[in-house]
Design a protein around this motif. Structure first.
Motif, short mmCIF file in Angstrom:
data_model
loop_
_atom_site.label_atom_id
_atom_site.label_comp_id
_atom_site.label_asym_id
_atom_site.label_seq_id
_atom_site.Cartn_x
_atom_site.Cartn_y
_atom_site.Cartn_z
N VAL A 102 0.86 -1.18 0.00
CA VAL A 102 0.00 0.00 0.00
C VAL A 102 0.90 1.24 0.00
N ALA A 103 0.55 2.21 -0.85
CA ALA A 103 1.27 3.48 -0.91
C ALA A 103 0.28 4.60 -0.59
N ALA A 104 0.67 5.51 0.30
CA ALA A 104 -0.22 6.61 0.72
C ALA A 104 0.59 7.89 0.83
N ILE A 105 0.01 8.99 0.36
CA ILE A 105 0.71 10.27 0.40
C ILE A 105 -0.15 11.36 1.05
N CYS A 106 0.53 12.27 1.71
CA CYS A 106 -0.05 13.49 2.26
C CYS A 106 -1.07 13.17 3.36
N HIS A 107 -2.35 13.48 3.15
CA HIS A 107 -3.40 13.22 4.14
C HIS A 107 -3.99 11.81 4.05
N ALA A 108 -3.59 11.04 3.05
CA ALA A 108 -4.15 9.70 2.84
C ALA A 108 -4.01 8.77 4.05
N LEU A 112 -5.73 4.99 6.72
CA LEU A 112 -5.02 3.91 7.43
C LEU A 112 -5.30 3.95 8.93
N VAL A 113 -5.42 5.15 9.46
CA VAL A 113 -5.79 5.30 10.88
C VAL A 113 -7.15 4.66 11.10
N GLU A 114 -8.10 4.99 10.24
CA GLU A 114 -9.46 4.46 10.38
C GLU A 114 -9.51 2.95 10.22
N ALA A 115 -8.66 2.41 9.34
CA ALA A 115 -8.62 0.97 9.10
C ALA A 115 -7.90 0.22 10.23
N ASP A 116 -7.31 0.96 11.16
CA ASP A 116 -6.62 0.37 12.32
C ASP A 116 -5.50 -0.58 11.90
N VAL A 117 -4.63 -0.10 11.00
CA VAL A 117 -3.53 -0.93 10.48
C VAL A 117 -2.15 -0.34 10.77
N LEU A 118 -2.06 0.62 11.67
CA LEU A 118 -0.79 1.31 11.88
C LEU A 118 -0.01 0.90 13.11
N ARG A 121 3.85 0.32 12.98
CA ARG A 121 4.35 0.74 11.66
C ARG A 121 5.00 2.12 11.77
N THR A 122 5.97 2.37 10.91
CA THR A 122 6.62 3.67 10.82
C THR A 122 6.27 4.27 9.48
N LEU A 123 5.78 5.52 9.50
CA LEU A 123 5.36 6.16 8.27
C LEU A 123 5.50 7.67 8.37
N THR A 124 5.31 8.31 7.23
CA THR A 124 5.29 9.76 7.16
C THR A 124 3.98 10.20 6.53
N SER A 125 3.72 11.49 6.58
CA SER A 125 2.47 12.06 6.07
C SER A 125 2.59 13.57 6.10
N TRP A 126 1.49 14.25 5.75
CA TRP A 126 1.41 15.67 6.00
C TRP A 126 1.57 15.84 7.51
N PRO A 127 2.36 16.82 7.97
CA PRO A 127 2.67 16.93 9.40
C PRO A 127 1.48 16.96 10.35
N SER A 128 0.34 17.49 9.92
CA SER A 128 -0.80 17.59 10.84
C SER A 128 -1.40 16.24 11.23
N LEU A 129 -1.00 15.16 10.55
CA LEU A 129 -1.52 13.84 10.87
C LEU A 129 -0.68 13.12 11.93
N ARG A 130 0.45 13.72 12.33
CA ARG A 130 1.37 13.06 13.25
C ARG A 130 0.68 12.52 14.49
N THR A 131 -0.10 13.34 15.17
CA THR A 131 -0.76 12.90 16.41
C THR A 131 -1.76 11.78 16.14
N ILE A 133 -1.62 9.54 13.76
CA ILE A 133 -0.83 8.34 13.49
C ILE A 133 -0.29 7.76 14.79
N GLN A 134 0.25 8.60 15.64
CA GLN A 134 0.78 8.13 16.92
C GLN A 134 -0.33 7.55 17.80
N ASN A 135 -1.49 8.20 17.83
CA ASN A 135 -2.62 7.68 18.62
C ASN A 135 -3.12 6.35 18.08
N ALA A 136 -2.88 6.08 16.79
CA ALA A 136 -3.28 4.80 16.17
C ALA A 136 -2.20 3.73 16.33
N GLY A 137 -1.12 4.05 17.05
CA GLY A 137 -0.08 3.06 17.32
C GLY A 137 1.08 3.09 16.36
#
Length: 182
Positions: A102-108, A112-118, A121-131, A133-137
């Motif tokens: 799976v490839a995801a960019i920016c806010h995508a 993945l957060v909603e699908a509970d698959v993180l 996992r280590t990933l990057t995104s648009w900076p505003s998603l950091r929290t 992503i972290q809250n999703a593990g």
């Protein structure tokens, strides 16, 4: 290599659709636009309407077995709408369960957060998603592109449109590997 591009009926950042789409075609793959509704999707240049694109199949008409990989373009409204569609969320989750890349960019990564698959996992995104992503593990990093193989599948992520060249190179290479190519 058959690749699903999942997006909502509107709100996708056009360049985050078109550049990866062209990269899949250039790599000899077949991209398919999958959405939550039939017809056409409305892309955007930031907050301004851009072009429309035809939907190949709805998420209710396809399954993970139909594809070798998944691309999730960004745009703020696009993944936010996908998060509200149970079939879209299940479609995303199924790629992880099946071990497909799976490839995801920016806010995508909101999808993945909603699908509970993180978790783990280590990933990057648009900076505003950091929290989120972290809250999703997940672990968030500020890198142009991040390839994470620490899970059931390979996850390729990037931060923003400026990262598209590196993103496309990374995911087409990983998709090729997963499809058994060199």
């Amino acid at each position: 290599m058959k690749v699903a591009f999942l997006m909502a009926p509107e709100g996708v950042e056009q360049v985050e659709l078109t550049s990866p789409w062209q990269a899949v075609e250039a790599a000899g793959g077949t991209p398919h636009l999958v959405s939550t509704k039939p017809g056409r999707i409305q892309a955007f240049h930031h907050l301004d309407k851009a072009d429309t694109f035809p939907v190949d199949k709805t998420v209710g008409e396809v399954g993970v077995a139909d594809y070798d990989a998944l691309v999730l373009p960004g745009g703020v409204a696009n993944p936010d709408a996908l998060r509200m569609d149970d079939k879209a969320v299940a479609f995303v989750r199924d790629f992880f369960s099946a071990g497909k890349p799976v490839a995801a960019i920016c806010h995508a990564p909101w999808s993945l957060v909603e699908a509970d698959v993180l978790r783990g996992r280590t990933l990057t995104s648009w900076p505003s998603l950091r929290t989120d992503i972290q809250n999703a593990g997940g672990s968030w990093v500020d890198e142009q592109v991040k390839v994470c193989t620490g899970g059931p599948n390979t996850l390729i992520t990037s931060r923003k449109p400026d990262d598209l060249k590196a993103f496309c190179e990374a995911f087409t290479e990983e998709f090729r590997k997963a499809a058994g190519g060199s």
